[in-house]
Design a protein around this motif. Sequence first.
Motif, PDB file in Angstrom:
ATOM      1  N   PRO A   1       1.016  -1.095   0.212  1.00  0.00           N
ATOM      2  CA  PRO A   1      -0.024  -0.064  -0.052  1.00  0.00           C
ATOM      3  C   PRO A   1       1.056   1.158  -0.035  1.00  0.00           C
ATOM      4  O   PRO A   1       1.929   1.131   0.726  1.00  0.00           O
ATOM      5  CB  PRO A   1      -0.736  -0.067   1.322  1.00  0.00           C
ATOM      6  N   ARG A   2       0.371   2.082  -0.820  1.00  0.00           N
ATOM      7  CA  ARG A   2       1.175   3.432  -0.970  1.00  0.00           C
ATOM      8  C   ARG A   2       1.040   4.419   0.325  1.00  0.00           C
ATOM      9  O   ARG A   2       1.873   5.126   0.959  1.00  0.00           O
ATOM     10  CB  ARG A   2       0.766   4.086  -2.019  1.00  0.00           C
ATOM     11  N   PHE A   3      -0.372   4.411   0.737  1.00  0.00           N
ATOM     12  CA  PHE A   3      -0.514   5.334   2.060  1.00  0.00           C
ATOM     13  C   PHE A   3      -1.200   4.343   2.985  1.00  0.00           C
ATOM     14  O   PHE A   3      -2.080   3.579   2.808  1.00  0.00           O
ATOM     15  CB  PHE A   3      -1.706   6.130   1.726  1.00  0.00           C
ATOM     16  N   ILE A   4      -0.872   4.742   4.382  1.00  0.00           N
ATOM     17  CA  ILE A   4      -1.287   4.213   5.554  1.00  0.00           C
ATOM     18  C   ILE A   4      -1.723   4.898   6.519  1.00  0.00           C
ATOM     19  O   ILE A   4      -1.061   5.660   6.899  1.00  0.00           O
ATOM     20  CB  ILE A   4      -0.089   2.808   6.174  1.00  0.00           C
ATOM     21  N   ASP A   5      -2.931   4.702   6.982  1.00  0.00           N
ATOM     22  CA  ASP A   5      -3.658   5.660   7.846  1.00  0.00           C
ATOM     23  C   ASP A   5      -3.059   5.383   9.259  1.00  0.00           C
ATOM     24  O   ASP A   5      -3.677   4.083   9.880  1.00  0.00           O
ATOM     25  CB  ASP A   5      -5.000   5.513   7.848  1.00  0.00           C
TER      26      ASP A   5
ATOM     27  N   SER B   1      -3.572   7.172  11.961  1.00  0.00           N
ATOM     28  CA  SER B   1      -4.230   8.099  12.947  1.00  0.00           C
ATOM     29  C   SER B   1      -4.869   7.298  14.112  1.00  0.00           C
ATOM     30  O   SER B   1      -4.896   7.939  15.463  1.00  0.00           O
ATOM     31  CB  SER B   1      -5.488   8.879  12.236  1.00  0.00           C
TER      32      SER B   1
END
Length: 103
Positions: free
Chosen positions: A1-5, A7
């Motif tokens: 995955p390119r973006f990991i959340d 938060s």
Amino acid sequence: PRFIDLSGDAARAAAQGVAGSVSSATSIYYAARKASNAAATYTIGGCTDVNTNIGSLLAGGLPSGYTVTGAGTCTDGNTTTCTVTNTNVTPSQAASAVIVCAL
């Protein structure tokens, strides 16, 4: 995955940090009370007392958006567990704070 959340992890870590502060604050308060410190004027018999006196226990009080809850009670020098909840995020994140009662 390119973006990991991350938060959710960050919100949980923040709740754990505040819970650690609450635990430490009650331990220090217990020691002050046992040393007959003049500033140690109230009792902590459970989570409700911590929530009521949090402004005196933590410099600046509880951070905005956090709550301390729980039905736990204990006797002098013993511990109980309260829940510190970070309501600044959805879903809210919680952590446990082990408090020392000072009666």
